[in-house]
Design a protein around this motif. Structure first.
Motif, PDB file in Angstrom:
ATOM      1  N   TRP A   1       8.820  23.755   0.323  1.00 14.66           N
ATOM      2  CA  TRP A   1      10.172  23.451  -0.142  1.00 14.66           C
ATOM      3  C   TRP A   1      11.068  23.218   1.071  1.00 14.66           C
ATOM      4  O   TRP A   1      11.085  24.026   2.000  1.00 14.66           O
ATOM      5  N   GLY A   2      11.805  22.112   1.062  1.00 17.00           N
ATOM      6  CA  GLY A   2      12.662  21.808   2.200  1.00 17.00           C
ATOM      7  C   GLY A   2      14.078  21.434   1.831  1.00 17.00           C
ATOM      8  O   GLY A   2      14.824  20.946   2.669  1.00 17.00           O
TER       9      GLY A   2
ATOM     10  N   PHE B   1      -0.385  13.388  -6.201  1.00 15.58           N
ATOM     11  CA  PHE B   1       0.415  12.200  -6.514  1.00 15.58           C
ATOM     12  C   PHE B   1       0.280  11.847  -7.992  1.00 15.58           C
ATOM     13  O   PHE B   1       1.268  11.632  -8.698  1.00 15.58           O
ATOM     14  N   LEU B   2      -0.964  11.822  -8.483  1.00 19.16           N
ATOM     15  CA  LEU B   2      -1.204  11.497  -9.884  1.00 19.16           C
ATOM     16  C   LEU B   2      -0.702  12.602 -10.802  1.00 19.16           C
ATOM     17  O   LEU B   2      -0.036  12.345 -11.809  1.00 19.16           O
ATOM     18  N   ILE B   3      -1.000  13.847 -10.462  1.00 21.07           N
ATOM     19  CA  ILE B   3      -0.620  14.976 -11.319  1.00 21.07           C
ATOM     20  C   ILE B   3       0.890  15.085 -11.427  1.00 21.07           C
ATOM     21  O   ILE B   3       1.449  15.203 -12.530  1.00 21.07           O
ATOM     22  N   HIS B   4       1.573  15.033 -10.301  1.00 20.66           N
ATOM     23  CA  HIS B   4       3.029  15.188 -10.268  1.00 20.66           C
ATOM     24  C   HIS B   4       3.714  14.073 -11.047  1.00 20.66           C
ATOM     25  O   HIS B   4       4.617  14.339 -11.872  1.00 20.66           O
TER      26      HIS B   4
ATOM     27  N   PRO C   1       0.836  -1.219   0.000  1.00 26.04           N
ATOM     28  CA  PRO C   1       0.000   0.000   0.000  1.00 26.04           C
ATOM     29  C   PRO C   1       0.858   1.251   0.000  1.00 26.04           C
ATOM     30  O   PRO C   1       2.030   1.226   0.383  1.00 26.04           O
ATOM     31  N   LEU C   2       0.269   2.349  -0.432  1.00 27.55           N
ATOM     32  CA  LEU C   2       0.984   3.619  -0.448  1.00 27.55           C
ATOM     33  C   LEU C   2       1.260   4.112   0.964  1.00 27.55           C
ATOM     34  O   LEU C   2       0.471   3.897   1.880  1.00 27.55           O
ATOM     35  N   VAL C   3       2.393   4.787   1.113  1.00 28.09           N
ATOM     36  CA  VAL C   3       2.656   5.452   2.384  1.00 28.09           C
ATOM     37  C   VAL C   3       1.690   6.633   2.494  1.00 28.09           C
ATOM     38  O   VAL C   3       1.213   7.162   1.485  1.00 28.09           O
ATOM     39  N   PRO C   4       1.388   7.083   3.700  1.00 28.65           N
ATOM     40  CA  PRO C   4       0.385   8.162   3.870  1.00 28.65           C
ATOM     41  C   PRO C   4       0.681   9.416   3.063  1.00 28.65           C
ATOM     42  O   PRO C   4      -0.243  10.078   2.568  1.00 28.65           O
ATOM     43  N   ALA C   5       1.956   9.764   2.903  1.00 28.57           N
ATOM     44  CA  ALA C   5       2.301  10.998   2.192  1.00 28.57           C
ATOM     45  C   ALA C   5       1.868  10.984   0.733  1.00 28.57           C
ATOM     46  O   ALA C   5       1.713  12.033   0.106  1.00 28.57           O
ATOM     47  N   LEU C   6       1.665   9.784   0.161  1.00 28.98           N
ATOM     48  CA  LEU C   6       1.321   9.685  -1.258  1.00 28.98           C
ATOM     49  C   LEU C   6      -0.182   9.736  -1.511  1.00 28.98           C
ATOM     50  O   LEU C   6      -0.608   9.757  -2.664  1.00 28.98           O
TER      51      LEU C   6
ATOM     52  N   TRP D   1       2.360  19.348  -3.444  1.00 29.40           N
ATOM     53  CA  TRP D   1       2.214  18.033  -2.825  1.00 29.40           C
ATOM     54  C   TRP D   1       2.997  17.968  -1.508  1.00 29.40           C
ATOM     55  O   TRP D   1       2.539  17.401  -0.518  1.00 29.40           O
ATOM     56  N   ALA D   2       4.213  18.549  -1.497  1.00 26.94           N
ATOM     57  CA  ALA D   2       5.033  18.548  -0.283  1.00 26.94           C
ATOM     58  C   ALA D   2       4.335  19.308   0.848  1.00 26.94           C
ATOM     59  O   ALA D   2       4.413  18.913   2.025  1.00 26.94           O
ATOM     60  N   GLU D   3       3.668  20.399   0.513  1.00 31.56           N
ATOM     61  CA  GLU D   3       2.960  21.162   1.545  1.00 31.56           C
ATOM     62  C   GLU D   3       1.824  20.332   2.136  1.00 31.56           C
ATOM     63  O   GLU D   3       1.576  20.357   3.356  1.00 31.56           O
ATOM     64  N   TYR D   4       1.151  19.580   1.256  1.00 36.87           N
ATOM     65  CA  TYR D   4       0.062  18.717   1.726  1.00 36.87           C
ATOM     66  C   TYR D   4       0.606  17.585   2.601  1.00 36.87           C
ATOM     67  O   TYR D   4       0.014  17.243   3.636  1.00 36.87           O
TER      68      TYR D   4
END
Length: 338
Positions: free
Chosen positions: A274-275, A191-194, A181-186, A265-268
């Protein structure tokens, strides 16, 4: 039905078929060394360009004013060399057609493998490096088949099938991980758009990079006055340069959107846009290289060799971001289980 098993079977089969297609295209290029080509005529099976009169003319077939037919005013040698050249031209076309048919078969198997992997996982098959690799190969070969159907650029067949065979081969032998299964962050629409934008822009970058490499080879032969054999089957270097530019120019806005979508996506997922994660950083490095490529062409007039070198550096940066970062550096984006 064990979708994961049949997915792996289809992908392993695609590696074998792509390798066979690569050998067929290698035989096509080898046979082309014996074809006598008029300076004004390019064989459309590999060059994909029209003769000056607007009619594509295969090797040994009359072009405008009879040029290109052995033994005519076009200047081709008569006798035994004419027969050998015509025979070699037939073999070139035969090997090329076999290569294309095998490529289509490998593409169908690769698509089946990706779809079955998605069915096995119950989600889009882009959750880890293995899945993204097999999907990226589908997009790259699809881009090649599209330009083949539209412009007849069969001369890209050898490097594209080589890339597809290596890519899927690495996926099934080195990058493979079991369905999970996907990790929660995905879990996000981003995820699809990126991922889709990254795969499409990556396919265009790869076609543009391959064209840039072939440009350098053809340009060097032109400078030395040794354009013959399979090199004579390619379009002129300036046309290859234009083809590379079009693909890179198409891919750059998509890659820009990929980076921006990744930030959203990273913010979500992590609460910041940006990190300076290694993957984020190298995606930005790749963006800067291609920005320099397009800027240099449009403002400084850099074309030809200098532009091709920048494009190849950009492609190397893309692949390092795609594979090297995941294997060598730990970060939030790095895929686990490799």
């Amino acid at each position: 039905m064990n979708y994961a098993y049949y997915s792996s079977l289809a992908l392993v089969s695609s590696v074998v078929i792509y390798a066979a297609a690569m050998l067929a295209h290698a035989a096509e290029w080898a046979a082309a060394r014996k074809v006598v080509v008029d300076a004004d005529v390019r064989e459309p099976a590999m060059a994909g360009v029209a003769s000056p009169a607007g009619v594509t003319s295969p090797a040994g077939v009359a072009g405008p004013n009879g040029a290109g037919r052995p033994g005519t005013a076009g200047g081709q040698p008569p006798g035994g060399e004419e027969s050998a050249s015509e025979s070699a031209a037939v073999r070139v076309d035969m090997f090329g057609r076999i290569g294309v048919m095998l490529t289509v078969l490998g593409f169908v198997l690769s698509v089946a493998g990706v779809v079955l992997r998605g069915l096995a996982a119950g989600r889009a098959p882009w959750g880890n490096m293995y899945e993204f690799t097999i999907s990226a190969m589908v997009f790259i070969v699809a881009a090649y088949l599209f330009v083949l159907a539209k412009w007849g650029m069969r001369w890209l067949g050898l490097p594209v099938t080589l890339l597809a065979a290596i890519g899927n081969g690495l996926a099934v032998t080195v990058f493979y991980v079991a369905v999970a299964p996907l990790v929660p962050a995905l879990h996000s629409v981003w995820f699809l758009i990126h991922i889709v934008c990254a795969a499409i822009s990556g396919a265009a970058f790869n076609i543009g990079g391959v064209a840039s490499i072939l440009y350098l080879i053809r340009k060097r032969a032109e400078s030395r006055g040794t354009v013959r054999g399979y090199l004579a089957k390619l379009p002129e270097s300036r046309r290859i340069d234009a083809i590379a530019y079009r693909f890179n120019a198409f891919a750059f806005p998509l890659w820009t959107f990929t980076v921006a979508a990744g930030a959203i996506w990273a913010e979500y997922a992590w609460g910041r846009y940006w990190g300076w994660d290694p993957k984020e950083t190298w995606a930005l490095v790749t963006w800067v290289i291609y920005a320099c490529y397009l800027h240099a062409r449009s403002t400084a007039g850099w074309r030809g060799t200098r532009a091709a070198v920048i494009a190849i550096i950009g492609l190397a940066s893309f692949w390092f971001n795609f594979i090297g970062i995941n294997l060598l550096v730990s970060g939030l984006h790095s895929y686990a289980g490799i």
